[in-house]
Structure formats: structure tokens, C-alpha cells
Design an enzyme around this catalytic site. Structure first.
Site, PDB file in Angstrom:
ATOM      1  N   CYS A 244       2.319  -3.598   4.187  1.00  0.00           N
ATOM      2  CA  CYS A 244       1.624  -2.659   4.691  1.00  0.00           C
ATOM      3  C   CYS A 244       1.980  -2.207   6.100  1.00  0.00           C
ATOM      4  O   CYS A 244       2.936  -2.519   6.307  1.00  0.00           O
ATOM      5  CB  CYS A 244      -0.025  -2.947   4.445  1.00  0.00           C
ATOM      6  SG  CYS A 244      -0.409  -4.194   5.668  1.00  0.00           S
ATOM      7  N   GLY A 245       1.213  -1.421   6.543  1.00  0.00           N
ATOM      8  CA  GLY A 245       1.792  -0.948   7.776  1.00  0.00           C
ATOM      9  C   GLY A 245       2.070  -1.830   8.895  1.00  0.00           C
ATOM     10  O   GLY A 245       3.174  -1.921   9.310  1.00  0.00           O
TER      11      GLY A 245
ATOM     12  N   ARG B  92       5.651  -0.497   9.361  1.00  0.00           N
ATOM     13  CA  ARG B  92       5.724   0.018  10.945  1.00  0.00           C
ATOM     14  C   ARG B  92       6.180  -0.779  11.860  1.00  0.00           C
ATOM     15  O   ARG B  92       5.902  -0.416  13.080  1.00  0.00           O
ATOM     16  CB  ARG B  92       4.324   0.673  11.036  1.00  0.00           C
ATOM     17  CG  ARG B  92       3.734   1.788  10.174  1.00  0.00           C
ATOM     18  CD  ARG B  92       2.496   2.532  10.426  1.00  0.00           C
ATOM     19  NE  ARG B  92       2.131   3.269   9.287  1.00  0.00           N
ATOM     20  CZ  ARG B  92       1.035   3.268   8.711  1.00  0.00           C
ATOM     21  NH1 ARG B  92       0.168   2.402   9.036  1.00  0.00           N
ATOM     22  NH2 ARG B  92       0.865   4.307   7.632  1.00  0.00           N
TER      23      ARG B  92
ATOM     24  N   HIS C 119       8.472 -25.426   6.651  1.00  0.00           N
ATOM     25  CA  HIS C 119       7.416 -26.088   7.089  1.00  0.00           C
ATOM     26  C   HIS C 119       5.909 -26.051   6.556  1.00  0.00           C
ATOM     27  O   HIS C 119       5.253 -26.899   6.388  1.00  0.00           O
ATOM     28  CB  HIS C 119       7.448 -25.963   8.851  1.00  0.00           C
ATOM     29  CG  HIS C 119       8.347 -26.613   9.518  1.00  0.00           C
ATOM     30  ND1 HIS C 119       8.284 -26.443  10.888  1.00  0.00           N
ATOM     31  CD2 HIS C 119       9.555 -26.749   9.074  1.00  0.00           C
ATOM     32  CE1 HIS C 119       9.464 -27.119  11.325  1.00  0.00           C
ATOM     33  NE2 HIS C 119      10.083 -27.152  10.424  1.00  0.00           N
TER      34      HIS C 119
ATOM     35  N   GLY D 286       1.585  -5.378   7.890  1.00  0.00           N
ATOM     36  CA  GLY D 286       1.615  -6.550   7.204  1.00  0.00           C
ATOM     37  C   GLY D 286       0.355  -7.525   7.482  1.00  0.00           C
ATOM     38  O   GLY D 286       0.212  -8.200   6.534  1.00  0.00           O
TER      39      GLY D 286
ATOM     40  N   ASP E 125       0.905  -1.192  -0.053  1.00  0.00           N
ATOM     41  CA  ASP E 125       0.013  -0.016  -0.111  1.00  0.00           C
ATOM     42  C   ASP E 125       1.105   1.349   0.044  1.00  0.00           C
ATOM     43  O   ASP E 125       2.096   1.242  -0.210  1.00  0.00           O
ATOM     44  CB  ASP E 125      -0.940  -0.139   1.264  1.00  0.00           C
ATOM     45  CG  ASP E 125      -0.325  -0.050   2.497  1.00  0.00           C
ATOM     46  OD1 ASP E 125       0.939   0.342   2.494  1.00  0.00           O
ATOM     47  OD2 ASP E 125      -1.031   0.058   3.652  1.00  0.00           O
TER      48      ASP E 125
ATOM     49  N   ARG F  29       6.891 -34.862   6.519  1.00  0.00           N
ATOM     50  CA  ARG F  29       5.663 -34.847   7.383  1.00  0.00           C
ATOM     51  C   ARG F  29       4.706 -33.141   7.312  1.00  0.00           C
ATOM     52  O   ARG F  29       3.502 -33.052   7.309  1.00  0.00           O
ATOM     53  CB  ARG F  29       5.822 -34.949   8.823  1.00  0.00           C
ATOM     54  CG  ARG F  29       6.740 -33.852   9.312  1.00  0.00           C
ATOM     55  CD  ARG F  29       6.847 -34.351  10.933  1.00  0.00           C
ATOM     56  NE  ARG F  29       7.577 -32.983  11.851  1.00  0.00           N
ATOM     57  CZ  ARG F  29       8.908 -32.704  11.621  1.00  0.00           C
ATOM     58  NH1 ARG F  29       9.640 -33.417  10.900  1.00  0.00           N
ATOM     59  NH2 ARG F  29       9.312 -31.694  12.324  1.00  0.00           N
ATOM     60  N   HIS F  30       5.642 -32.298   6.837  1.00  0.00           N
ATOM     61  CA  HIS F  30       5.036 -31.097   6.470  1.00  0.00           C
ATOM     62  C   HIS F  30       4.353 -31.062   5.509  1.00  0.00           C
ATOM     63  O   HIS F  30       3.351 -30.258   5.111  1.00  0.00           O
ATOM     64  CB  HIS F  30       6.102 -30.042   6.430  1.00  0.00           C
ATOM     65  CG  HIS F  30       7.196 -30.047   7.487  1.00  0.00           C
ATOM     66  ND1 HIS F  30       6.756 -29.680   8.814  1.00  0.00           N
ATOM     67  CD2 HIS F  30       8.264 -30.347   7.907  1.00  0.00           C
ATOM     68  CE1 HIS F  30       7.824 -29.685   9.585  1.00  0.00           C
ATOM     69  NE2 HIS F  30       8.745 -30.335   9.219  1.00  0.00           N
TER      70      HIS F  30
END
Length: 149
Positions: A69-70, A113, A102, A72, A12, A136-137
């Protein structure tokens, strides 16, 4: 040119400067940057920027996406609404590495920010240098994908 070396960046209005610093940083490391803006500081809505970047990743046009963004958080929420996207907000390098290893994350979100430029670049490096471990992930990632319906 293939998607394997392409990364889309979007933000943004609050995160233009950090997005441009990240773009220069990853380009210096051989990535092809697809920067979809914005470029001017007028107020804009983060959901449209998160979605636009996510669609480029989901389509296969870009391998990864980095959005800002500010905090996230909001832009990450928008990106995760796009089928096939696994995006996490990271404020440290450990989390950035783990969402790749993972969760096979294909997008990274950062809050301008919340973290400074130096840490943001370290987070980006941790994300891009990590590799999905599978095993496994992979079963868990499949379970996440099944939630998309």
C-alpha cells in the site's frame, strides 16, 4: 502444485504497478504467483486486501504473501490480525532478511510511496532467499504465536 512454491500478492490501488513488477520478478525466479488484485486504479481499501492475502497464507494455500500500500503499514496491520500471520514492513534488505531469519515471517509488506521499484525487488529477494534460523528464535516465535490467544 503445492503451497511451497506459491506466493500471494495483493495491494491497494496505489501499488498496482509495483505489485505487477514484483509478480513478474518472482515468477521469473520460479515462484507461482497468486495475484489477487486489484487491477483497476479506483480507490479501494487496503484492509480487505491485506486480510484476503493473509487468509491464503494462513490456510496453507500459499507459502508466503507480499502486500503493498502507500506506506506498507496499514495493509500490514490488517494482515497481522489474521491468526498465524507474521508480517513486517521492510524498507531495506537487512530488515527483510531478518524478519525471515529471526521472526519466521510469512508475509512481507512494502510501501510504494517509500521505496522505488529497484529497492523493492531487492527487498523481495532478501526476504525470499532468507531461511528461518530456529533455535532461540523459535522460542520467541512461539511466544508471539501465544499472544494470538
Amino acid at each position: 502444485m503445492t503451497a511451497s512454491n506459491r506466493i500471494v500478492l495483493s495491494s491497494d490501488h496505489a501499488a498496482i504497478q509495483l505489485r505487477q513488477a514484483i509478480a513478474a520478478h518472482i515468477a521469473a525466479h520460479g515462484w507461482v504467483v497468486v495475484d489477487i488484485g486489484p487491477t483497476t486504479p479506483e480507490s479501494t481499501h487496503y484492509p480487505k486486501h491485506g486480510e484476503a492475502a493473509a487468509r491464503l497464507v494462513a490456510s496453507g494455500d500459499c507459502r508466503f504473501g507480499i502486500i503493498l500500500c502507500g506506506t506498507g503499514q496499514g495493509i500490514m496491520m490488517a494482515a497481522n490480525k489474521v491468526r498465524g500471520i507474521r508480517c513486517g514492513v521492510c524498507v531495506d534488505t537487512f530488515s527483510a532478511r531478518m524478519i525471515r531469519e529471526h521472526n519466521d515471517a510469512n508475509m512481507l509488506s512494502i510501501g510504494v510511496r517509500v521505496v522505488g521499484e529497484g529497492l523493492a525487488l531487492d527487498i523481495v529477494d532478501a526476504f525470499l532467499n532468507a531461511r528461518f534460523e530456529g533455535g532461540r528464535h523459535a522460542t520467541r516465535v512461539e511466544m508471539i504465536e501465544a499472544l494470538e490467544g
